[in-house]
Design an enzyme around this catalytic site. Structure first.
Site, PDB file in Angstrom:
ATOM      1  N   TYR A 113       0.864  -1.183   0.000  1.00 32.60           N
ATOM      2  CA  TYR A 113       0.000   0.000   0.000  1.00 32.60           C
ATOM      3  C   TYR A 113       0.897   1.228   0.000  1.00 32.60           C
ATOM      4  O   TYR A 113       1.959   1.213  -0.617  1.00 32.60           O
ATOM      5  CB  TYR A 113      -0.963  -0.074   1.197  1.00 32.60           C
ATOM      6  CG  TYR A 113      -2.134   0.855   1.094  1.00 32.60           C
ATOM      7  CD1 TYR A 113      -2.949   0.868  -0.037  1.00 32.60           C
ATOM      8  CD2 TYR A 113      -2.435   1.732   2.127  1.00 32.60           C
ATOM      9  CE1 TYR A 113      -4.026   1.725  -0.150  1.00 32.60           C
ATOM     10  CE2 TYR A 113      -3.518   2.601   2.029  1.00 32.60           C
ATOM     11  CZ  TYR A 113      -4.298   2.589   0.892  1.00 32.60           C
ATOM     12  OH  TYR A 113      -5.363   3.451   0.793  1.00 32.60           O
ATOM     13  N   LYS A 168     -21.006 -20.443  -9.665  1.00 32.01           N
ATOM     14  CA  LYS A 168     -20.229 -20.373 -10.899  1.00 32.01           C
ATOM     15  C   LYS A 168     -18.798 -19.917 -10.596  1.00 32.01           C
ATOM     16  O   LYS A 168     -17.817 -20.481 -11.110  1.00 32.01           O
ATOM     17  CB  LYS A 168     -20.903 -19.385 -11.841  1.00 32.01           C
ATOM     18  CG  LYS A 168     -20.550 -19.563 -13.298  1.00 32.01           C
ATOM     19  CD  LYS A 168     -21.437 -20.612 -13.935  1.00 32.01           C
ATOM     20  CE  LYS A 168     -21.233 -20.674 -15.420  1.00 32.01           C
ATOM     21  NZ  LYS A 168     -22.213 -21.549 -16.073  1.00 32.01           N
ATOM     22  N   GLU A 210     -24.111 -14.468 -17.961  1.00 35.35           N
ATOM     23  CA  GLU A 210     -24.791 -15.644 -17.408  1.00 35.35           C
ATOM     24  C   GLU A 210     -26.265 -15.342 -17.151  1.00 35.35           C
ATOM     25  O   GLU A 210     -26.609 -14.293 -16.574  1.00 35.35           O
ATOM     26  CB  GLU A 210     -24.119 -16.030 -16.079  1.00 35.35           C
ATOM     27  CG  GLU A 210     -24.554 -17.351 -15.525  1.00 35.35           C
ATOM     28  CD  GLU A 210     -23.887 -18.513 -16.229  1.00 35.35           C
ATOM     29  OE1 GLU A 210     -24.455 -19.622 -16.192  1.00 35.35           O
ATOM     30  OE2 GLU A 210     -22.805 -18.323 -16.818  1.00 35.35           O
ATOM     31  N   ALA A 271     -31.101 -18.688 -26.487  1.00 37.48           N
ATOM     32  CA  ALA A 271     -29.651 -18.487 -26.518  1.00 37.48           C
ATOM     33  C   ALA A 271     -28.907 -19.791 -26.781  1.00 37.48           C
ATOM     34  O   ALA A 271     -28.043 -19.867 -27.661  1.00 37.48           O
ATOM     35  CB  ALA A 271     -29.192 -17.880 -25.197  1.00 37.48           C
ATOM     36  N   ALA A 272     -29.227 -20.833 -26.018  1.00 42.33           N
ATOM     37  CA  ALA A 272     -28.510 -22.098 -26.173  1.00 42.33           C
ATOM     38  C   ALA A 272     -28.798 -22.741 -27.525  1.00 42.33           C
ATOM     39  O   ALA A 272     -27.878 -23.182 -28.224  1.00 42.33           O
ATOM     40  CB  ALA A 272     -28.887 -23.050 -25.038  1.00 42.33           C
ATOM     41  N   ASN A 391     -22.760 -30.940 -19.138  1.00 42.14           N
ATOM     42  CA  ASN A 391     -22.640 -29.895 -18.120  1.00 42.14           C
ATOM     43  C   ASN A 391     -21.636 -28.847 -18.577  1.00 42.14           C
ATOM     44  O   ASN A 391     -20.500 -29.179 -18.935  1.00 42.14           O
ATOM     45  CB  ASN A 391     -22.182 -30.520 -16.796  1.00 42.14           C
ATOM     46  CG  ASN A 391     -22.305 -29.567 -15.630  1.00 42.14           C
ATOM     47  OD1 ASN A 391     -22.093 -28.371 -15.759  1.00 42.14           O
ATOM     48  ND2 ASN A 391     -22.650 -30.109 -14.476  1.00 42.14           N
TER      49      ASN A 391
END
Length: 466
Positions: A113, A168, A210, A271-272, A391
């Site tokens: 610092y 995640k 996400e 989207a997928a 997955n």
């Protein structure tokens, strides 16, 4: 279809008579109630009473209540307390910040610092590229959501999305040593999301979008990719597409069919679904029919958004305009990224011989995998309690590890394909079978292999640009 799952695991603290058969009677009652017992621990012992912690997997809250009632119904048995193990895991959140350097004395403080840090600040001000080496930017990404399309739960908002984003981030760290942080935005305005992402970008080496609903997610990803100098990856699109391509590559090996020849039906054009179709097309798939809620997407109809328009122009060459169920007749492959129970046994039975069914809606797939397996040669889902779990965790940790290692600023189709190939290749020839077409998420080599493949593709792309 629901099976007892660790996601619905409970521990019941039970007082029971102190007899030789007490624990076996408790276990039998839990089993008779349909739960899967995973642990049975005596925590207290008295002359006439035992206190036992009974841990078991259930299917849902109602099932947990039935297990409690079954134990209470035993003579002399009382359930004192029930703990939900999933909620206990989330107490206080799943992440923390830990310094990488020790601050033991004035000497350490003066360098980490003030006053020493000022020299580093000025060096970055003079050459901003040095931030990548001298700050957390080198190994940190943002997991960014607006909470509008969380898992299969829908638009539950940013606060309710936070446990997913924490999870995640934990997966990024666990599997690829990438430092990730959840960024849950209290806005669902496209321009505000883009503005906020751009404003916070100096801290991060990449952004993982996400659980943002379509079609808004497409515009956000495109704009951020165009306007930022760090990679932007929408996992619900490209992560899903990568793992689907890897699984399909191996499934086709099992049934001895070629991607260029098989008839593929995709249920779901969000989207997928859009990303899967684009990647399959790029890899040589010739016969794809995509279906939304109102039936097959085809060129004879006008669509409001550019993504459905692209699908209409680039798939379904025969102009089929029927329903999803009708499209499945004679199909070789079904890929579902849509909703629970949209197809039944009749539709799978009507598919071609040695059919492949990927029912990936989560947590409840498009069809019960056990039912699908009566007629399909290969069945995969997004669930961990069935074989062949497709997955995204197989893709995104290693994918970002590779991007960060290469210092990449963009994501290319070559990187997506390289990642898919790396995942598929983790299943050796002597391991491949109808119940094992995709490696386990706990395979310690997957993330490293994906990272190496993505980094190599990034370096090759950079060399071509010179």
């Amino acid at each position: 279809m629901a099976n007892p799952s660790p996601g619905n695991s409970i521990t019941l603290r039970v007082a029971a008579p102190s007899s030789f058969t007490a624990t076996s009677e408790l276990a039998a009652a839990v089993g008779a109630a349909g739960a899967a017992i995973t642990a049975l621990d005596v925590t207290e012992s008295h002359h006439d009473t035992l206190v036992v912690d009974v841990t078991c997997n259930t299917t849902d809250d109602d099932h947990a209540a039935r297990v409690k009632d079954a134990l209470n119904a035993l003579d002399g048995v009382t359930v004192q307390h029930v703990s939900d193990r999933t909620f206990l895991m989330h107490l206080g959140g799943k992440l923390e910040v830990v310094p990488k350097v020790a601050l033991r004395n004035r000497d350490d403080l003066s360098r980490a610092y003030t006053p020493g840090v000022a020299r580093v600040c000025l060096a970055i001000a003079e050459d901003p590229s040095m931030a990548r080496n001298l700050t957390v930017k080198r190994n940190t990404i943002a997991v960014l959501t607006d909470g509008s399309a969380v898992l299969g739960l829908g638009n539950i908002g940013p606060a309710a999305a936070l446990p997913v984003m924490e999870g995640k981030a934990a997966l990024f760290k666990q599997f690829a040593n990438v430092d990730a942080w959840p960024v849950c935005l209290d806005t669902q305005d496209t321009e505000e999301i883009i503005m906020i992402a751009k404003a916070m970008a100096p801290v991060y080496g990449g952004i993982n979008l996400e659980d943002i609903a379509a079609p808004r997610c497409f515009e956000i990803e495109k704009r951020l990719r165009d306007e930022l100098d760090i990679p932007v990856f929408h996992d619900d699109q490209h992560g899903t597409a990568i793992v689907t391509l890897a699984a399909l590559h191996n499934a086709l090996r099992v049934v001895d069919k070629k991607l260029s020849e098989v008839r593929i039906v995709v249920s779901g054009v969000g989207a997928a679904g859009s990303a899967i179709i684009q990647l399959l097309k790029a890899q040589g798939a010739q016969h794809i029919v995509a279906a939304g809620r109102s039936g097959a997407i085809h060129s004879g109809k006008q669509y409001d958004d550019e993504h459905r328009t692209w699908i209409a122009e680039n798939t379904n060459e025969e102009g089929f305009s029927g329903s999803l169920h009708e499209a499945m007749a004679g199909a070789d492959v079904f890929i579902g990224v849509s909703a629970p129970h949209v197809i039944g046994e009749e539709q799978v039975a009507a598919m071609a011989e040695n059919a492949i069914v990927f029912a990936m809606a989560n947590p409840t797939p498009e069809i019960d995998p056990v039912i699908a397996s009566k007629h399909a040669a290969v069945v995969a889902t997004g669930r961990s309690d069935f074989p062949n779990q497709i997955n995204n965790v197989l893709a995104f940790p290693g994918f970002f590890r590779g991007l960060l290692d290469a210092g990449a600023s963009d994501i290319t189709p070559e990187m997506l394909v390289a990642a898919a190939d790396a995942i598929a290749n983790r299943v050796a020839d002597d391991e491949l079978n109808a119940s094992y077409i995709i490696p386990s998420v706990f395979d310690p080599h997957v993330a490293a292999d994906v990272a190496a493949a993505v980094a190599a593709a990034a370096h090759a792309n950079a060399a071509r640009a010179l």
